[in-house]
Design a protein around this motif. Structure first.
Motif, short mmCIF file in Angstrom:
data_model
loop_
_atom_site.label_atom_id
_atom_site.label_comp_id
_atom_site.label_asym_id
_atom_site.label_seq_id
_atom_site.Cartn_x
_atom_site.Cartn_y
_atom_site.Cartn_z
N UNK A 1 16.48 0.05 -46.86
CA UNK A 1 17.65 -0.62 -46.42
C UNK A 1 18.74 0.92 -45.61
N UNK A 2 18.81 1.39 -46.53
CA UNK A 2 19.56 2.87 -46.13
C UNK A 2 19.10 4.02 -45.46
N UNK A 3 18.08 3.76 -45.31
CA UNK A 3 16.74 4.25 -44.59
C UNK A 3 16.06 4.05 -42.97
N UNK A 4 16.19 2.75 -43.06
CA UNK A 4 15.49 2.58 -42.44
C UNK A 4 16.37 1.11 -41.12
N UNK A 5 16.94 0.87 -42.26
CA UNK A 5 17.82 -0.54 -40.79
C UNK A 5 18.69 -0.16 -40.59
N UNK A 6 17.82 -0.76 -38.68
CA UNK A 6 18.29 -0.15 -37.85
C UNK A 6 20.03 -1.05 -37.67
N UNK A 7 19.86 -2.34 -38.15
CA UNK A 7 20.96 -3.17 -37.43
C UNK A 7 21.31 -4.06 -38.64
N UNK A 8 22.76 -4.74 -38.37
CA UNK A 8 23.13 -5.40 -39.01
C UNK A 8 22.42 -6.71 -40.19
N UNK A 9 21.81 -7.34 -38.94
CA UNK A 9 20.99 -8.52 -39.71
C UNK A 9 19.43 -7.86 -40.65
N UNK A 10 19.05 -6.63 -40.68
CA UNK A 10 18.35 -5.68 -41.12
C UNK A 10 18.26 -5.42 -42.85
N UNK A 11 19.99 -5.53 -42.64
CA UNK A 11 20.57 -4.48 -43.52
C UNK A 11 20.86 -5.63 -44.25
N UNK A 12 21.57 -7.21 -44.04
CA UNK A 12 21.95 -8.53 -44.48
C UNK A 12 20.23 -8.39 -45.42
N UNK A 13 19.29 -8.30 -45.00
CA UNK A 13 18.34 -8.89 -45.86
C UNK A 13 18.26 -8.10 -46.53
N UNK A 14 18.04 -6.44 -46.77
CA UNK A 14 17.93 -5.89 -47.61
C UNK A 14 18.72 -6.32 -49.22
N UNK A 15 20.11 -6.59 -48.48
CA UNK A 15 21.09 -6.47 -49.51
C UNK A 15 20.32 -8.14 -50.03
N UNK A 16 20.43 -9.21 -49.69
CA UNK A 16 19.38 -10.12 -50.13
C UNK A 16 19.04 -9.81 -50.81
#
Length: 460
Positions: A264-279
């Motif tokens: 997530x830190x390397x490839x997430x580009x927006x908040x939605x993708x970051x939330x999926x990684x964190x979940x």
């Protein structure tokens, strides 16, 4: 101090005490016999002198008998430093064997009067041994005093002292050698056990100590040690298995959470993708927390020093049923009561910790609900008048016979149950809690027909 030295010292002191006591006994009675013999000789000398000096008038025997016939063989024996004194019935000195004889002790004995029954009285006159006795017919009794030095008797007594001294010294040497020999022979089995124990290391716990004949104390010690060693070996194996499984189980969610966060830190580009990684990472961490809590529960169940009190097992079961019903809302949990002995002041009472017992029952209920979709039946009763029994039965997938003995091992899961969520800790915790309460966990299972787990505890 080494046991060998203690045995030698105690054996030596004991035997030496017996030896010295026997030597003192021999010396005392030999000295008493010498004194008695010498006193008889002195008395005989005094009587012989009285016969020769007082004549037939004072003789208690036939007056017509010649004085020479009254002599005895012992009368002819010479006594070293002989002193004879004769006193008349009115306490006048009639005869003394030498002008230099001191009369101090004789006068003191004269003032005390004659001994009862005419028995000679022994006393000391300076360095000499002496006797006082009476002589003559009734109404005309003379007092005789004889003293002398028993040179031969004292020489024999000195020889006996020397013999006893040399004998005791020699016996002491033999006692020490015998004590060393017997101590060495007695401790050889222990030395053998120690030698064998030194070869046992943490890497080779399969070795065992030779149990000898299996009957004496050393053999019993070896048997006890082998049993303890077997327990230690099992504990080491269980620990190794536990550490291996725990490291694997802990590493999996940690690796997954770390990988998710790194991705997530390397490839997430927006908040939605970051939330999926964190979940996803949060779910992995929840699994990690659940596993850690299970391991802590297992460690707590291993502790034997918890507070114990009288607990109502039916109340613990009620709480466990309520918690399990909350986890599985749509599942039916049927509670039945078995046989209860008559005249019980407090039914289903046991001694232990209510929280641990509730956790143990909850683990059994959770497993039954997890591996079975049908109703779960719980039976609370008594196996016998002193044992409370809680049986949890399901009609689920069951357990293979080969795996039934291993499902209580920490972090071990049966092959047909690994599709369900879990870590293989619940039954291990329940078994530990049962053991810490002096009870046992019994499992019966058949593949495809279900499992019955029964917890037995001692009743109050």
């Amino acid at each position: 101090m080494l046991i060998r030295n203690k045995l030698i010292l105690r054996f030596t002191l004991l035997v030496l005490a017996i030896q010295l006591s026997f030597s003192a006994f021999v010396y005392y009675f030999h000295a008493a016999a010498r004194q008695q013999r010498f006193s008889h000789r002195l008395a005989g000398k005094a009587i012989m002198t009285a016969r020769l000096n007082l004549g037939a008038a004072a003789s208690p025997v036939d007056s017509n008998a010649a004085p020479a016939r009254a002599f005895r063989r012992r009368d002819l024996l010479t006594i070293e430093q002989e002193e004879i004194s004769i006193y008349a019935p009115d306490n006048r000195l009639l005869y003394v064997s030498d002008d230099t004889v001191s009369q101090t002790e004789n006068l003191r004995q004269l003032a005390l009067g004659p001994a009862a029954g005419g028995v000679p009285v022994r006393f000391l006159s300076g360095p000499l041994e002496a006797v006082a006795l009476t002589y003559g017919p009734a109404g005309r009794t003379y007092r005789l005093f004889a003293a002398g030095y028993d040179e031969l008797g004292r020489a024999q007594l000195a020889s006996l002292r020397l013999i006893l001294l040399a004998g005791n010294v020699g016996a002491l040497v033999l006692i020490i050698l015998a004590g060393w020999y017997f101590a060495d022979e007695s401790l050889k089995p222990i030395a053998r056990v120690v030698k064998q124990v030194k070869r046992i290391t943490a890497r080779d716990l399969s070795r065992r100590v030779d149990e000898g004949n299996g009957t004496d104390e050393i053999a019993q010690l070896a048997i006890t040690f082998n049993r303890m060693l077997g327990g230690v070996e099992q504990a080491f194996e269980a620990q190794k298995s536990f550490v291996g499984h725990a490291s694997h189980e802990l590493r999996t969610p940690l690796t997954a959470a770390l990988g998710t966060l790194q991705t997530g830190h390397a490839y997430d580009q927006n908040l939605a993708e970051a939330k999926d990684s964190m979940a996803s990472a949060v779910e992995d961490l929840r699994h990690l927390v659940a596993l850690t809590n299970g391991l802590l529960a297992l460690a707590q169940a291993d502790e034997a020093g918890f507070r114990r009190e009288t607990v109502r097992l039916d109340e613990c079961l009620t709480q466990a049923l309520a918690q399990c019903q909350a986890r599985y809302p749509g599942r039916t949990l049927q509670l039945r009561f078995g046989e209860v002995p008559d005249r019980l002041d407090t039914p289903f009472a046991v001694t232990g910790n209510a929280q641990l017992l509730t956790n143990a029952l909850l683990n059994l209920l959770d497993n039954a609900c997890k591996y079975s979709r049908a109703n779960v039946v719980v039976v609370l009763g008594y196996r016998d008048p002193v044992t409370v029994a809680v049986a949890v039965a399901d009609t689920g997938i069951g357990i293979e016979p080969a795996e039934l003995a291993r499902v209580t091992e920490p972090l071990y899961r049966a092959g047909n149950g690994r599709q369900e969520a879990g870590y293989g800790i619940g039954l291990a915790v329940t078994q530990k809690i049962a053991q810490r309460h002096g009870g046992e966990l019994h499992l019966e299972s058949a593949v495809g027909r279900g499992t019955t787990a029964t917890l037995h505890l001692m009743a109050v």
